[in-house]
Motif scaffolding. Structure first.
Motif, PDB file in Angstrom:
ATOM      1  N   ARG A 148       9.347 104.477  37.961  1.00 50.69           N
ATOM      2  CA  ARG A 148       9.244 105.920  37.710  1.00 50.69           C
ATOM      3  C   ARG A 148       9.438 106.255  36.240  1.00 50.69           C
ATOM      4  NH1 ARG A 148      11.998 109.793  38.815  1.00 50.69           N
ATOM      5  NH2 ARG A 148      13.996 108.888  39.382  1.00 50.69           N
ATOM      6  N   TRP A 183       7.341 109.637  35.651  1.00 47.12           N
ATOM      7  CA  TRP A 183       7.268 110.436  36.866  1.00 47.12           C
ATOM      8  C   TRP A 183       8.635 110.909  37.322  1.00 47.12           C
ATOM      9  CZ3 TRP A 183       4.136 106.301  40.000  1.00 47.12           C
ATOM     10  CH2 TRP A 183       2.791 106.337  39.609  1.00 47.12           C
ATOM     11  N   ALA A 214       6.263 110.284  44.821  1.00 47.61           N
ATOM     12  CA  ALA A 214       5.965 110.525  46.237  1.00 47.61           C
ATOM     13  C   ALA A 214       4.506 110.936  46.412  1.00 47.61           C
ATOM     14  CB  ALA A 214       6.904 111.589  46.798  1.00 47.61           C
ATOM     15  N   ARG A 215       4.063 111.845  45.578  1.00 45.45           N
ATOM     16  CA  ARG A 215       2.682 112.324  45.653  1.00 45.45           C
ATOM     17  C   ARG A 215       1.702 111.182  45.370  1.00 45.45           C
ATOM     18  NH1 ARG A 215       3.584 116.831  43.700  1.00 45.45           N
ATOM     19  NH2 ARG A 215       3.797 116.190  41.553  1.00 45.45           N
ATOM     20  N   GLU A 216       1.965 110.395  44.348  1.00 43.61           N
ATOM     21  CA  GLU A 216       1.091 109.275  43.974  1.00 43.61           C
ATOM     22  C   GLU A 216       0.980 108.247  45.100  1.00 43.61           C
ATOM     23  OE1 GLU A 216      -1.343 106.733  41.764  1.00 43.61           O
ATOM     24  OE2 GLU A 216      -0.764 108.782  41.248  1.00 43.61           O
ATOM     25  N   GLN A 224      10.675 112.054  40.868  1.00 47.02           N
ATOM     26  CA  GLN A 224      10.571 111.530  42.235  1.00 47.02           C
ATOM     27  C   GLN A 224       9.424 112.186  42.989  1.00 47.02           C
ATOM     28  OE1 GLN A 224      14.580 112.180  43.684  1.00 47.02           O
ATOM     29  NE2 GLN A 224      15.086 110.014  43.385  1.00 47.02           N
ATOM     30  N   GLU A 225       9.224 113.465  42.763  1.00 48.76           N
ATOM     31  CA  GLU A 225       8.136 114.194  43.424  1.00 48.76           C
ATOM     32  C   GLU A 225       6.776 113.620  43.032  1.00 48.76           C
ATOM     33  OE1 GLU A 225      10.514 115.648  41.587  1.00 48.76           O
ATOM     34  OE2 GLU A 225      11.544 117.073  42.874  1.00 48.76           O
ATOM     35  N   ASP A 226       6.628 113.267  41.760  1.00 50.89           N
ATOM     36  CA  ASP A 226       5.371 112.696  41.279  1.00 50.89           C
ATOM     37  C   ASP A 226       5.087 111.352  41.952  1.00 50.89           C
ATOM     38  OD1 ASP A 226       5.093 114.827  39.423  1.00 50.89           O
ATOM     39  OD2 ASP A 226       6.320 113.739  37.965  1.00 50.89           O
ATOM     40  N   SER A 282       6.753 110.971  51.465  1.00 44.77           N
ATOM     41  CA  SER A 282       7.565 112.173  51.251  1.00 44.77           C
ATOM     42  C   SER A 282       8.569 111.962  50.120  1.00 44.77           C
ATOM     43  CB  SER A 282       8.312 112.544  52.532  1.00 44.77           C
ATOM     44  OG  SER A 282       9.289 111.565  52.816  1.00 44.77           O
ATOM     45  N   LEU A 283       9.027 113.070  49.573  1.00 50.73           N
ATOM     46  CA  LEU A 283      10.058 113.021  48.546  1.00 50.73           C
ATOM     47  C   LEU A 283      11.307 112.331  49.090  1.00 50.73           C
ATOM     48  CD1 LEU A 283      11.427 113.761  45.880  1.00 50.73           C
ATOM     49  CD2 LEU A 283      11.829 116.057  46.833  1.00 50.73           C
ATOM     50  N   GLY A 315       1.688 108.880  48.371  1.00 51.48           N
ATOM     51  CA  GLY A 315       1.373 109.456  49.670  1.00 51.48           C
ATOM     52  C   GLY A 315       2.533 109.371  50.651  1.00 51.48           C
TER      53      GLY A 315
END
Length: 64
Positions: free
Chosen positions: A12, A17, A23-25, A19-21, A29-30, A27
């Protein structure tokens, strides 16, 4: 498991990134990323494959 925790945090930071980034990358959840970093929760096979790809992309040696 501590090794995975540190590698996920290192990934990260290297990618810049939150943590949200991540998770999104990936696929996921946070809360999944938070669990990996806090407790070293075991990623699914699909998530391990994606982590391996991201580690390689970031120049981090493999996964656990």
């Amino acid at each position: 498991m501590e090794h995975l925790i540190e590698k996920v945090k290192m990934l990260r930071r290297k990618m810049g990134w939150a943590q949200e980034d991540m998770a999104r990358e990936m696929g996921v959840s946070l809360s999944t990323v938070q669990r990996w970093e806090r407790q070293g929760g075991e990623p699914t096979r699909l998530a391990r494959r994606e982590l391996k790809r991201l580690f390689k992309e970031a120049g981090i040696n493999g996964e656990e």
